[in-house]
Design an enzyme around this catalytic site. Structure first.
Site, short mmCIF file in Angstrom:
data_model
loop_
_atom_site.label_atom_id
_atom_site.label_comp_id
_atom_site.label_asym_id
_atom_site.label_seq_id
_atom_site.Cartn_x
_atom_site.Cartn_y
_atom_site.Cartn_z
N PHE A 1 -9.15 -2.62 1.17
CA PHE A 1 -10.01 -2.37 2.33
C PHE A 1 -9.33 -1.26 3.13
CE2 PHE A 1 -11.30 -6.65 1.30
CZ PHE A 1 -12.62 -6.77 1.72
N HIS B 1 -11.82 -6.15 8.17
CA HIS B 1 -12.54 -5.85 6.93
C HIS B 1 -13.79 -5.03 7.27
CE1 HIS B 1 -10.18 -9.47 6.00
NE2 HIS B 1 -10.15 -9.07 4.77
N GLU C 1 0.83 -1.21 0.00
CA GLU C 1 0.00 0.00 0.00
C GLU C 1 0.86 1.26 0.00
OE1 GLU C 1 -0.60 -2.73 1.64
OE2 GLU C 1 -2.54 -3.33 0.82
C1 LIG Z 1 -1.77 -5.15 3.74
C2 LIG Z 1 -2.84 -5.90 3.02
N1 LIG Z 1 -3.21 -5.53 1.79
C3 LIG Z 1 -4.16 -6.19 1.12
C4 LIG Z 1 -4.79 -7.26 1.69
C5 LIG Z 1 -5.87 -8.02 0.92
N2 LIG Z 1 -5.35 -9.36 0.61
C6 LIG Z 1 -5.63 -10.41 1.39
S1 LIG Z 1 -4.76 -11.76 0.94
C7 LIG Z 1 -4.04 -10.96 -0.35
C8 LIG Z 1 -3.07 -11.67 -1.21
C9 LIG Z 1 -1.97 -12.30 -0.45
O1 LIG Z 1 -1.17 -13.04 -1.28
P1 LIG Z 1 0.01 -13.96 -0.77
O2 LIG Z 1 0.85 -13.21 0.22
O3 LIG Z 1 0.68 -14.52 -1.95
O4 LIG Z 1 -0.72 -15.11 0.07
P2 LIG Z 1 -1.76 -16.20 -0.45
O5 LIG Z 1 -3.11 -15.62 -0.28
O6 LIG Z 1 -1.44 -16.52 -1.85
O7 LIG Z 1 -1.57 -17.37 0.46
C10 LIG Z 1 -4.48 -9.64 -0.41
C11 LIG Z 1 -4.08 -8.66 -1.43
C12 LIG Z 1 -4.40 -7.62 2.99
N3 LIG Z 1 -4.97 -8.65 3.64
N4 LIG Z 1 -3.42 -6.94 3.63
#
Ligand SMILES: Cc1ncc(C[n+]2csc(CCOP(=O)(O)OP(=O)(O)O)c2C)c(N)n1
Ligand SMILES: [Mg+2]
Lengths: 357, 323
Positions: free
Chosen positions: B82, B128, B59
């Site tokens: 979010f 959320h 972010e």
């Molecule tokens: C700081 C933040 N930004 C955005 C999100 C929304 N979000 C939740 S999971 C995710 C993707 C995470 O990807 P990864 O680290 O590869 O883990 P995976 O879900 O593939 O296990 C996002 C963008 C979040 N939870 N936290």
């Protein structure tokens, strides 16, 4: 497809130069842990569709990279999860019923239904509380490991995170601190190729994630994350080195998110089924089963019994958990502070007081 | 005129502004191919393949680079998936975007609109559901906008994108798909800084924004059944605040109930209460009453207990009426 450490060969034999030499009992325990996570995922996705839990995030395809890593740690070591590692909590002894109560968010959930489903915590198993913001846990793992060193205790910390998490500022800070203070941290990056709809190629221009580690002054290794023995071996080696004072290691487990990001996600919007099929053919559980069979430790009969046993355990846990009532309203106000301050007590009392108009 | 949900109206506003002004850029996590996790950016990548970007998960990177684009003359509209995930970008927003004009004597400016879903009502637990508008209202240099209907979401977003200063555009996700409204194609503008009277009344002013404006309307309907005429003021823009509208209503009714779903302490409604105490105390016929979330993290299972509802607002109305 994967240029990374692997041990289980196509015929099910283990590469003798790298075989960690598990006993039959441990080898079967690892298989059980992976199967439990798989069966649990499928059952929970179904439960979610029936509206009996509000949300679920499966780990389909990542069983080896989660359970294989968790099993390589000692009980005094800590595990710091992202959110896709219930399998590691179960390895640490979290009772299935407790996990179900968390998913439902009821009165018997140890955190009183305060968190969304899949945000587990299990202090008894040194398994840290999960939060949603991605990457925040990685510096915690470094701090915990740093504290272990400061206290002269020979333990290590295993921290899970995703490929997406490697883009966060917290990942950078954590890796940098770990390198500078040589903390006993094992960074386990589950590179499942996707961060919701964003492919890893858009996450970083690095050819690999593991190659980031040397820039912080320590080793990064790439392992085939669909190979439980390879994950177990690499994690065990890294943890041993950490405990012996040789500092951190980053492990990139190359794996694949076979399912949706969560029950709220529809992957057909952004990825081809043909890609999924390619990875499904490398299913970590089927692969490990071939290894067990090759060793003479597994057959159809044992498989059928295991499936039955796990299925029954989950059914029992669901039944017991669904009997619990919703959390008491008072629990909204507790645990904000050690002692409830007056202003919060007033809010609670006003809310709980009978509604005189 | 098509009937649209708020999601569709936001999408429509983005599309029309991107057509009108090729400096408008959309960036964020999952905003491209996936069209955003709430689908607000659906189809934009197809129409504007060079101006819509799926970014890495950072972010601070999203907002920091958007600031850079704005400094160079573009009109970025970054999305934070979010509001609960905005904190890695907090430094960029409050130290950089908010202060750029002031610290450079107007030589550099940041015309950027940060879109982010906020608020409760979707069973999202701590991370959320939060309403953290107060942190941003407390930062001079930022404008803070909260729509509560589809048509106004279009009008306010369009005005935000055209605004010369950084705007926090907070989208109440509980209202994303809760209703449809006729939304004209083509330009719709709702100026920033103007509140709306959603329902006129003479007995008590209900002051709110976002989803809580709707809760207040429900409460006003219930109050009417008991013979109390509540006026509902929807602030729409928190900063700059339409103080005259708030004061005019309260001077007329003599009673004020301020409603927000964020935790009570130091919430934005505390500012409203202070303004009323300073500038309208001689008109008040009872205490200013706040109906808010509790001073606890946002819960999952007990969400309905936490979120103010029309009954809690009604109880507050009864209290000021009985004073
Ligand atoms: C700081 C933040 N930004 C955005 C999100 C929304 N979000 C939740 S999971 C995710 C993707 C995470 O990807 P990864 O680290 O590869 O883990 P995976 O879900 O593939 O296990 C996002 C963008 C979040 N939870 N936290
Ligand atoms: Mg991932």
């Amino acid at each position: 497809m994967v240029d990374a450490l692997h041990i289980i060969r196509d015929d099910g034999s283990a590469d003798p130069r790298l075989d960690p030499g598990l006993s039959e009992e441990d080898a079967v325990r690892l298989y059980r842990g992976m199967s439990l996570q798989r069966i649990l995922d499928n059952r929970m996705l179904a439960l979610q569709r029936q509206g009996r839990i509000g949300f679920y995030g499966p780990s389909l395809g990542q069983e080896a990279a989660i359970v294989g890593a968790a099993m390589a740690m000692e009980p005094e070591d800590w595990i710091v999860p992202q959110y896709r590692e219930p399998g590691a909590a179960l390895v640490r002894g979290m009772p299935l019923k407790e996990l179900l109560c968390q998913l439902i968010g009821n009165a018997e959930d140890p955190v009183h239904g305060r968190q969304m489903p899949c945000h587990y915590v299990y202090r008894k198993g040194n398994y840290l509380s999960i939060s949603s913001p991605v990457g925040t846990q990685i510096p915690h793992a470094v701090g915990i490991a740093w504290a272990m060193r400061l206290r002269g205790e020979p333990h290590a910390v295993l921290v899970f995170f995703g490929d997406g998490a490697t883009s966060t500022a917290d990942f950078h800070a954590a890796m940098n601190f770990a390198g500078v203070f040589r903390t006993p941290t094992v960074f386990l990056c589950n590179n499942n190729q996707w961060a919701i709809s964003v492919p890893v190629a858009k996450q970083t221009a690095s050819a690999t994630l593991a190659q980031k580690a040397p820039a912080y002054g320590f080793d990064g290794v790439r392992v085939d994350g669909m190979d439980a023995l390879a994950v177990f071996r690499a994690t065990g080696d890294a943890a041993r080195r950490a405990r012996e004072g040789h500092g951190p290691t980053m492990i990139e487990a190359v794996t694949y998110r076979l399912g949706p990001h969560s029950s709220s996600d529809d992957p057909s919007r952004y990825r081809d089924e043909s890609e999924v099929a390619l990875w499904r053919a490398r299913d970590p559980i089927a692969r490990y089963r071939r290894y067990l069979e090759h060793a003479g430790w597994w057959d159809d009969g044992r498989e059928a019994r295991l499936e039955q046993e796990i299925g029954d355990e989950i059914t029992r846990a669901i039944q017991e958990a669904e009997r619990a009532p919703p959390p008491a309203v008072e629990t909204l106000f507790t645990d904000v502070y050690a002692d409830m301050p007056d202003h919060l007590r007033d809010q609670r009392d006003a809310f709980l007081a009978p509604r005189g108009r | 005129m098509p009937a649209m949900t708020m999601v569709q109206a936001i999408n429509n506003a983005l599309r029309e502004e991107m057509r009108r002004d090729d400096r408008v850029i959309v960036l964020g996590e999952d905003v491209g191919r996936n069209g955003g996790v709430f689908r607000c950016t659906e189809g934009l990548l197809d129409e504007f393949p060079d101006r819509v970007f799926d970014t890495p998960l950072a972010e601070g990177g999203i907002i920091g680079t958007a600031i850079g684009m704005a400094l160079y003359g573009l009109r970025p509209v970054p999305e934070i998936q979010f509001m609960d995930f905005i904190y890695p970008a907090f430094d960029q927003i409050v130290s950089e975007a908010a202060k750029m004009r002031y610290r450079s004597g107007g030589q550099f400016t940041v015309p950027m609109t940060i879109r982010t879903p906020f608020g409760g009502g979707i069973r999202g637990g701590h991370y959320h559901s939060q309403s953290s508008e107060a942190y941003f209202c407390h930062t001079p240099g930022l404008k803070v906008v909260v729509p509560s209907t589809p048509k106004e979401a279009k009008g306010l977003l369009t005005a935000s994108i055209r605004d010369p200063d950084p705007v926090m555009f907070l989208e109440p996700k509980k209202l994303y798909r809760s209703s449809r409204e006729e939304v004209p194609e083509g330009e719709v503008l709702v100026p920033l800084g103007e509140a709306a009277v959603r329902r006129p009344g003479k007995d008590v002013s209900l002051i709110a924004y976002g989803y809580m404006a709707q809760v207040c309307l429900e409460a006003a309907t219930k109050a009417a059944a008991k013979g109390v005429e509540a006026e509902v003021i929807d602030l729409r823009t928190l900063v700059p605040l339409d103080e005259p509208a708030v004061l005019a209503s309260v001077k007329k009714t003599g009673r004020a109930v301020v409603v927000y779903e964020a935790p009570r302490t130091a919430g934005f409604g505390a500012e409203i209460s202070a303004i009323l105490a300073e500038k309208a105390i001689e008109y008040l016929r009872g205490p200013i009453v706040r109906v808010t979330g509790f001073d606890t993290p946002f819960p999952y299972a007990l969400e309905d207990v936490y979120l103010p509802n029309s009954d809690r607002v009604l109880a507050a109305i009864d209290k000021v009426m009985a004073f």
